[in-house]
Design an enzyme around this catalytic site. Structure first.
Site, PDB file in Angstrom:
ATOM      1  N   HIS A 153      -6.398 -33.154   6.163  1.00 56.25           N
ATOM      2  CA  HIS A 153      -6.393 -34.311   6.977  1.00 56.25           C
ATOM      3  C   HIS A 153      -7.753 -34.280   7.578  1.00 56.25           C
ATOM      4  O   HIS A 153      -8.484 -33.477   7.567  1.00 56.25           O
ATOM      5  CB  HIS A 153      -5.569 -34.135   8.141  1.00 56.25           C
ATOM      6  CG  HIS A 153      -4.146 -33.912   7.997  1.00 56.25           C
ATOM      7  ND1 HIS A 153      -3.626 -32.704   7.793  1.00 56.25           N
ATOM      8  CD2 HIS A 153      -3.106 -34.825   7.944  1.00 56.25           C
ATOM      9  CE1 HIS A 153      -2.304 -32.931   7.512  1.00 56.25           C
ATOM     10  NE2 HIS A 153      -1.995 -34.231   7.805  1.00 56.25           N
ATOM     11  N   ASP A 157      -8.528 -31.804   9.873  1.00 57.56           N
ATOM     12  CA  ASP A 157      -8.621 -30.542   9.404  1.00 57.56           C
ATOM     13  C   ASP A 157     -10.074 -30.121   9.328  1.00 57.56           C
ATOM     14  O   ASP A 157     -10.517 -28.982   9.272  1.00 57.56           O
ATOM     15  CB  ASP A 157      -7.801 -30.281   8.306  1.00 57.56           C
ATOM     16  CG  ASP A 157      -6.231 -30.572   8.421  1.00 57.56           C
ATOM     17  OD1 ASP A 157      -5.922 -30.758   9.524  1.00 57.56           O
ATOM     18  OD2 ASP A 157      -5.766 -30.915   7.506  1.00 57.56           O
ATOM     19  N   MET A 198      -6.175 -34.112  -2.923  1.00 54.64           N
ATOM     20  CA  MET A 198      -5.577 -35.082  -2.107  1.00 54.64           C
ATOM     21  C   MET A 198      -6.371 -35.023  -0.609  1.00 54.64           C
ATOM     22  O   MET A 198      -6.885 -34.135  -0.386  1.00 54.64           O
ATOM     23  CB  MET A 198      -4.228 -34.667  -2.061  1.00 54.64           C
ATOM     24  CG  MET A 198      -3.136 -35.632  -0.971  1.00 54.64           C
ATOM     25  SD  MET A 198      -3.355 -34.707   0.393  1.00 54.64           S
ATOM     26  CE  MET A 198      -1.719 -34.029   0.664  1.00 54.64           C
ATOM     27  N   GLU A 250       5.166 -40.221   2.149  1.00 63.48           N
ATOM     28  CA  GLU A 250       6.045 -39.171   2.320  1.00 63.48           C
ATOM     29  C   GLU A 250       6.946 -39.238   3.572  1.00 63.48           C
ATOM     30  O   GLU A 250       6.695 -39.492   4.577  1.00 63.48           O
ATOM     31  CB  GLU A 250       4.902 -37.812   2.757  1.00 63.48           C
ATOM     32  CG  GLU A 250       5.646 -36.615   3.115  1.00 63.48           C
ATOM     33  CD  GLU A 250       4.870 -35.454   3.358  1.00 63.48           C
ATOM     34  OE1 GLU A 250       3.734 -35.519   3.109  1.00 63.48           O
ATOM     35  OE2 GLU A 250       5.389 -34.560   3.865  1.00 63.48           O
ATOM     36  N   LYS A 310      10.369 -38.359   5.928  1.00 57.18           N
ATOM     37  CA  LYS A 310      11.117 -37.311   6.629  1.00 57.18           C
ATOM     38  C   LYS A 310      11.938 -37.816   7.601  1.00 57.18           C
ATOM     39  O   LYS A 310      11.726 -38.913   8.333  1.00 57.18           O
ATOM     40  CB  LYS A 310       9.638 -36.417   7.454  1.00 57.18           C
ATOM     41  CG  LYS A 310      10.128 -35.171   8.073  1.00 57.18           C
ATOM     42  CD  LYS A 310       9.140 -34.572   8.813  1.00 57.18           C
ATOM     43  CE  LYS A 310       9.520 -32.996   9.246  1.00 57.18           C
ATOM     44  NZ  LYS A 310       8.423 -32.458   9.997  1.00 57.18           N
ATOM     45  N   GLU A 352       8.728 -34.192   0.016  1.00 54.07           N
ATOM     46  CA  GLU A 352       8.718 -32.702   0.539  1.00 54.07           C
ATOM     47  C   GLU A 352      10.149 -32.064   0.407  1.00 54.07           C
ATOM     48  O   GLU A 352      10.985 -32.452   1.122  1.00 54.07           O
ATOM     49  CB  GLU A 352       8.027 -32.799   1.786  1.00 54.07           C
ATOM     50  CG  GLU A 352       8.219 -31.234   2.411  1.00 54.07           C
ATOM     51  CD  GLU A 352       7.116 -31.071   3.543  1.00 54.07           C
ATOM     52  OE1 GLU A 352       6.179 -31.614   3.717  1.00 54.07           O
ATOM     53  OE2 GLU A 352       7.723 -30.343   4.418  1.00 54.07           O
ATOM     54  N   HIS A 381      11.841 -31.888   3.735  1.00 53.15           N
ATOM     55  CA  HIS A 381      12.343 -32.889   4.554  1.00 53.15           C
ATOM     56  C   HIS A 381      13.569 -33.367   4.239  1.00 53.15           C
ATOM     57  O   HIS A 381      14.488 -33.711   4.929  1.00 53.15           O
ATOM     58  CB  HIS A 381      11.281 -33.979   4.390  1.00 53.15           C
ATOM     59  CG  HIS A 381       9.995 -33.683   4.918  1.00 53.15           C
ATOM     60  ND1 HIS A 381       8.977 -34.270   5.074  1.00 53.15           N
ATOM     61  CD2 HIS A 381       9.660 -32.618   5.773  1.00 53.15           C
ATOM     62  CE1 HIS A 381       7.829 -33.964   5.597  1.00 53.15           C
ATOM     63  NE2 HIS A 381       8.384 -32.504   5.948  1.00 53.15           N
ATOM     64  N   ASP A 404       5.249 -32.051  -2.407  1.00 50.05           N
ATOM     65  CA  ASP A 404       5.051 -31.169  -1.293  1.00 50.05           C
ATOM     66  C   ASP A 404       6.181 -29.881  -1.506  1.00 50.05           C
ATOM     67  O   ASP A 404       7.320 -30.227  -1.417  1.00 50.05           O
ATOM     68  CB  ASP A 404       5.346 -31.564  -0.020  1.00 50.05           C
ATOM     69  CG  ASP A 404       3.654 -32.107   0.470  1.00 50.05           C
ATOM     70  OD1 ASP A 404       2.871 -32.327  -0.399  1.00 50.05           O
ATOM     71  OD2 ASP A 404       3.696 -32.844   1.450  1.00 50.05           O
ATOM     72  N   ASP A 424      12.009 -27.221  12.034  1.00 53.51           N
ATOM     73  CA  ASP A 424      11.207 -27.658  10.841  1.00 53.51           C
ATOM     74  C   ASP A 424      10.512 -26.359  10.371  1.00 53.51           C
ATOM     75  O   ASP A 424       9.540 -25.948  10.911  1.00 53.51           O
ATOM     76  CB  ASP A 424      10.144 -28.872  11.281  1.00 53.51           C
ATOM     77  CG  ASP A 424       9.433 -29.195  10.358  1.00 53.51           C
ATOM     78  OD1 ASP A 424       9.448 -28.661   9.119  1.00 53.51           O
ATOM     79  OD2 ASP A 424       8.447 -30.068  10.329  1.00 53.51           O
ATOM     80  N   ASP A 430       9.044 -25.382   7.122  1.00 50.85           N
ATOM     81  CA  ASP A 430       8.028 -25.015   6.267  1.00 50.85           C
ATOM     82  C   ASP A 430       7.871 -23.630   5.945  1.00 50.85           C
ATOM     83  O   ASP A 430       6.502 -23.117   5.798  1.00 50.85           O
ATOM     84  CB  ASP A 430       6.832 -25.675   6.894  1.00 50.85           C
ATOM     85  CG  ASP A 430       6.787 -27.057   7.208  1.00 50.85           C
ATOM     86  OD1 ASP A 430       7.537 -27.969   6.393  1.00 50.85           O
ATOM     87  OD2 ASP A 430       5.918 -27.578   7.906  1.00 50.85           O
ATOM     88  N   ASP A 474       3.158 -27.257   0.870  1.00 53.31           N
ATOM     89  CA  ASP A 474       2.944 -27.673   2.262  1.00 53.31           C
ATOM     90  C   ASP A 474       3.881 -26.837   3.058  1.00 53.31           C
ATOM     91  O   ASP A 474       4.960 -27.321   3.603  1.00 53.31           O
ATOM     92  CB  ASP A 474       3.324 -29.318   2.421  1.00 53.31           C
ATOM     93  CG  ASP A 474       2.893 -29.966   3.697  1.00 53.31           C
ATOM     94  OD1 ASP A 474       2.252 -29.112   4.416  1.00 53.31           O
ATOM     95  OD2 ASP A 474       3.335 -30.858   4.156  1.00 53.31           O
TER      96      ASP A 474
HETATM   97  C1  GLT Z   1       2.276 -32.331   8.478  1.00 49.54           C
HETATM   98  C2  GLT Z   1       3.447 -32.491   7.880  1.00 49.54           C
HETATM   99  C3  GLT Z   1       3.639 -32.607   6.376  1.00 49.54           C
HETATM  100  C4  GLT Z   1       2.513 -33.773   5.735  1.00 49.54           C
HETATM  101  C5  GLT Z   1       1.304 -33.383   6.084  1.00 49.54           C
HETATM  102  C6  GLT Z   1       0.543 -34.725   5.753  1.00 49.54           C
HETATM  103  S1  GLT Z   1       0.869 -33.046   7.814  1.00 49.54           S
HETATM  104  O1  GLT Z   1       1.863 -30.854   8.298  1.00 49.54           O
HETATM  105  O2  GLT Z   1       4.643 -31.551   8.338  1.00 49.54           O
HETATM  106  O3  GLT Z   1       4.743 -32.695   6.013  1.00 49.54           O
HETATM  107  O4  GLT Z   1       2.588 -33.630   4.351  1.00 49.54           O
HETATM  108  O5  GLT Z   1       0.190 -35.727   6.711  1.00 49.54           O
HETATM  109 MN    MN Z   2       4.474 -32.599   3.768  1.00 49.76          MN
HETATM  110 MN    MN Z   3       7.523 -30.506   6.387  1.00 52.67          MN
END
Ligand code: GLT
Ligand code: MN
Ligand code: MN
Length: 391
Positions: A61, A64, A95, A188, A190, A224, A227, A252, A262, A264, A294
């Site tokens: 980003h 970042d 990306m 993306e 979510k 993702e 998500h 992702d 969440d 991840d 991700d």
């Molecule tokens: C954030 C989010 C991700 C996205 C990123 C891109 S940022 O960490 O949880 O799913 O892919 O903005």
């Molecule tokens: Mn993501």
């Molecule tokens: Mn995520």
């Protein structure tokens, strides 16, 4: 001395595995606790990925890499160090994306904010972030609308939100063309977190939205795993819809238990079977894009363990690829699949009045058709045995 046998699951840049500065750089903060790991600079994060080995790229980003309040001199120094780290570790930037969720100005969204000045600022921030990504050669531009949503639908008009998102995308596509960046945008989805409800909750919503844009060819999706999983949906089916539409521009990879926060998690650390069918889909349909992890290491990990997290993510993908080969070459599975796939001259290839007439006149023995065997128990058990490593 005998040469050490190369581990078959060792990743290489040809695998196109990527990480984000925000993923391996995650400091372990959560809503209840402070960071558990010291922050790394962008250059140090790239060195960590270099140590993990076999990584193709690192994504970021805007903030970042360059903090939101950095001076020009600070920004130049950070970029110089980062560029040197990319070179010494032979890591690319495939990306880039914009942070449109962290700063309080975006507390009610960016492109869908009720405040037109905030919508303008979000556009400007994205244009600048696109310039930054292009400086490092990024070709995919991800857009995750984390704050584009609401807790109460009294606050925002959800129809206007769609229109505003479209206006923003159309503007940025034209900017992309004029500046010759050559980006492909990847949207993306979510369902929630950080908003109570996020607009475009699933990948399929974006597929419908893309068709309404001025430049649909320039825009695809970045699904993702976690998500769709958060909402208890089948991720593989969402990715399949994107693939079939020619819209899988990026992916992702991570993991998530449904009904939890969440998470991840590291790819394929929870749902082995769903991860297997995802890898199978990507292999069978020859997905050529980046495979971005991700995700982040457990909050309990130190930097040494973060390297293990990165290695484990890639290794799990490679292991599942080997399982896919096993599935595709397994005689029992292939013969079961052949039995299941029944052809018939009764099914017209396309519409014609003649075909319609013939079909209307055909007699089907419903009971006989219903009695044809579907040995899915046997099939699924065999898949499980391959995954559990007993065959
Ligand atoms: C954030 C989010 C991700 C996205 C990123 C891109 S940022 O960490 O949880 O799913 O892919 O903005
Ligand atoms: Mn993501
Ligand atoms: Mn995520």
């Amino acid at each position: 001395m005998a040469k050490k046998k190369q581990d078959p699951y060792t990743p290489s840049p040809a695998d196109h595995f990527t990480f984000g500065l925000w993923t391996v750089g995650n400091v372990g903060r959560d809503p209840f606790g402070e960071p558990t790991r010291p922050a790394l600079s962008p250059a140090e994060t790239v060195d960590l990925l270099g140590k993990a080995g076999g990584v193709y790229g690192v994504n970021f980003h805007d903030n970042d890499l360059v903090p939101i309040d950095a001076t020009t001199a600070e920004s130049e120094r950070i970029k110089k160090d980062f560029r040197a780290a990319l070179r010494r570790n032979k890591i690319k930037v495939p990306m880039a994306t914009t942070n449109l969720f962290g700063d309080p100005v975006f507390k009610d969204g960016a492109f869908t904010s009720n405040d037109a000045d905030i919508r303008a600022y979000a556009l400007q921030k994205t244009m600048r972030a696109m310039e930054l990504g292009a400086e490092f050669g990024a070709k995919v531009y991800v857009m995750w609308g984390g704050r584009e949503g609401a807790e109460t639908d009294a606050a925002k008009d959800p129809v206007l939100a769609v229109k505003r998102s479209r206006d923003a995308l159309n503007f940025l596509c034209k900017f992309n063309i004029e500046r010759k960046f050559g980006y492909r945008f990847a949207l993306e989805a979510k369902p929630n977190e950080p908003r109570g409800h996020i607009y475009n909750a699933v990948t399929g919503s974006y597929l419908a939205f893309i068709a309404t844009l001025d430049h649909p060819e320039m825009v695809g999706v970045n699904p993702e795993f976690a998500h769709e999983q958060m909402a208890g949906l089948n991720f593989v089916h969402q990715v399949a819809a994107a693939l079939e539409a020619g819209k899988l521009f990026h992916i992702d990879l991570n993991d998530q238990e449904p009904g939890r926060y969440d998470q991840d998690f590291r790819f394929a650390s929870v749902n082995y079977k769903a991860a297997f069918f995802l890898v199978k889909l990507l292999v069978d349909y020859k997905y050529k894009g980046m495979k971005h992890f991700d995700s982040h290491a457990y909050r309990t990990s130190d930097h040494k363990d973060v390297i293990e997290f990165a290695r484990g993510s890639m290794r799990n993908y490679k292991i599942l690829e080997a399982k896919v080969r096993k599935f595709n070459n397994d005689r029992q599975i292939q013969s079961l699949l052949r039995t299941i796939d029944r052809q018939s001259s009764n099914l017209p290839g396309g519409y014609s009045s003649r075909a319609a007439k013939a079909l209307l006149a055909t007699e089907f023995d419903r009971r006989k058709l219903a009695a044809r065997p579907l040995p899915y128990e046997k099939l699924d058990q065999r898949v499980g045995e391959i995954l559990m490593g007993v065959v």
